[in-house]
Enzyme design. Sequence first.
Site, PDB file in Angstrom:
ATOM      1  CG  HIS A 138     -35.091 -15.220  28.968  1.00 17.75           C
ATOM      2  ND1 HIS A 138     -34.810 -15.158  27.617  1.00 17.75           N
ATOM      3  CD2 HIS A 138     -36.330 -14.671  29.110  1.00 17.75           C
ATOM      4  CE1 HIS A 138     -35.819 -14.590  26.974  1.00 17.75           C
ATOM      5  NE2 HIS A 138     -36.759 -14.283  27.873  1.00 17.75           N
ATOM      6  CB  THR A 167     -42.837 -20.860  33.221  1.00 21.07           C
ATOM      7  OG1 THR A 167     -42.547 -19.688  32.484  1.00 21.07           O
ATOM      8  CG2 THR A 167     -42.706 -22.058  32.304  1.00 21.07           C
ATOM      9  NE  ARG A 168     -48.123 -14.651  32.381  1.00 17.32           N
ATOM     10  CZ  ARG A 168     -47.617 -13.542  32.924  1.00 17.32           C
ATOM     11  NH1 ARG A 168     -47.264 -13.491  34.188  1.00 17.32           N
ATOM     12  NH2 ARG A 168     -47.483 -12.463  32.187  1.00 17.32           N
ATOM     13  NE  ARG A 207     -39.229  -8.698  42.851  1.00 19.87           N
ATOM     14  CZ  ARG A 207     -40.095  -7.953  42.199  1.00 19.87           C
ATOM     15  NH1 ARG A 207     -40.689  -8.414  41.129  1.00 19.87           N
ATOM     16  NH2 ARG A 207     -40.354  -6.729  42.614  1.00 19.87           N
ATOM     17  CG  HIS A 262     -36.805 -18.122  33.754  1.00 18.31           C
ATOM     18  ND1 HIS A 262     -36.651 -17.333  32.638  1.00 18.31           N
ATOM     19  CD2 HIS A 262     -37.566 -17.422  34.621  1.00 18.31           C
ATOM     20  CE1 HIS A 262     -37.307 -16.203  32.808  1.00 18.31           C
ATOM     21  NE2 HIS A 262     -37.871 -16.228  34.012  1.00 18.31           N
TER      22      HIS A 262
END
Length: 586
Positions: free
Chosen positions: A206, A201-202, A296, A209
Amino acid sequence: MHAKIEAATNLIAPYGGRLIDLLAPEEELAEAKAYASTLPSIQISPRSVCDLEMLAVGSFSPVDRFMGEADYRSVLHDMRLSDGTVFPMPITLPVRPEDGLELGQDIALRDSMNDLLAIMTVEELYPWDHAEASEKVFATQDAKHPLVAEMARWGGLNASGPLRVLQLPRHYDFVELRRTPAEVRAVLETYGHRNVVAFQTRNPMHRVHEELTKRAIAKVDGVLLLHPSVGMTKPGDVDHYTRVRVYKALSQKYYEPDRIVLSLLPLAMRMGGPREALWHAIIRRNYGANHFIVGRDHAGPGSDSTGKPFYGPYDAQGLVSKYQVETGVTMEPFEQLVYLPDEDRYEEVSKIPADVKTMNISGTQVREEYLAKGRLLPSWFSRPETAEILGEAYPARHKQGVCLWFTGLSGAGKSTTALVLQQLLLEAGREATQLDGDIVRTHLSKGLGFSREDRDANILRIGFVAGEITRHGGTVVCAAVSPYRATRDAVRAMVDDDQFVEIFVDTPLSVCEERDVKGMYAKARRGEIKEFTGISDPYEPPLNPELTLDTENRTPVENARAIVDWLRERGFVRQEAPVSANGHKA
Ligand code: ADP
Ligand code: ADP
């Protein structure tokens, strides 16, 4: 003893981290450093520093150097190293002809602070082509792609050769969360689960996730390797300090302790969509993961200059799954998840009947509707810890700094208006620092005169202080003639365009001269003052000031009120609390 994890015991060559260790052994270090100090050196970019760190610890295994031409070309065309190993991303060290590198020579690689990092023996120097690299790796030549744009500034030669790393880039933040592939695998091994699913992740995490990663943990019955990229991400992303505070809070509070390992990855992302996703999977393989989550638009750079997304939303899933057998990493695909308010849960979009109510908050809405307005993110969207950390990191506009920069001729009315403004700002809840040209010249800029150099030095000093005040959330009102456009623009850049309000006090010279508060115009006309702005030195009016004041037809109070109104409209000053008809606050 726990059951050994598959990831650590069943390494599928060539990945799994050959435990490449390019670090020079302790005994040789002093000698190697002494040798390096005699070598010609080049400073490498922050991106190359990240790549070097990844190479040094084995994150890019089996790649153990900046790529030579055979590997480079093969990666570009076939997504494989020249020996056939799948590897979709070129790792190169671009240099310039004027760097003067010679084949066979040892050179020292240093970072931007000139700290010594490594010795490289130059075995190859070869030209590369920007258009070809853009097209092959990123499937576009559109400069809206951040890497296509960045690569245009790289040197035209790639240098390659064996590396001896003398010093890993130093990090002082979150040191306990920075681990090499070998260290991560050792930690995972103590957890006693067969499977490891990695999440890249970058962004801040929330609820959505959290849901997605928990589903993945359950599906593989394994451990989550929460593995955020903290090297370089997409320009404009939430900084990693803030993000890591969020990851720490969530991993400590909302996951089973033996089902999550949080570790930071010093990766410099390329925003390369499908190719980048496959690269991410291989990197995680090196850290011991055998499953990798691809949602996505993985590593998507947004839309191109025609407004079309660079990559299809599920292209990355396609590529990662195609190479699953060779990489040894099973792709865990996720569709977009949305919130069902009536059932208080998240679900994949394709599983939701058309008539069911759903909710979502986009990244733009997070910034504009919540953070900019000082509203906490709702609990269905973010855990309270996340909402609070983001709220602190991105204060509402009225808590952000602002610099109000008056410019105009001597006697135009800058100081007079600034003093009225200060009181109105205090009334509205903002305390301001005044940096008045005349006053600054008695201390900060004492001794400076009115030559072009001295004027610039004076303005840049005021600008420097204004930038610091603004950065720390303060309000600063600057009033100096600041006659030169380029210097004002330099100040704007020091402060930050969003927080810089240029106020042109547009009083004609004839009016200023008539006012002649300090009798200076008269002296200038008599030639007793040299280089007097408007008389014997130029004033360059702003081309696009945020505000222009008319002091012939408007009083100082009217002008100061107009400034406060302007600030209020943009959120820099709080809206006035509504007052009811009987005069009490509603
Ligand atoms: P600066 O700071 O631009 O050199 P000052 O504010 O020190 O200018 O001086 C401006 C002079 O013009 C003051 O004497 C002030 O009283 C007078 N003045 C007259 N009308 C106005 C107005 N509408 N706005 C500001 N100053 C005005
Ligand atoms: P600057 O942007 O030129 O540094 P400051 O606001 O710091 O402007 O100083 C300008 C003030 O100093 C003027 O308001 C004027 O009263 C005084 N001054 C003295 N000599 C000059 C000069 N040669 N040109 C302009 N202002 C001067």
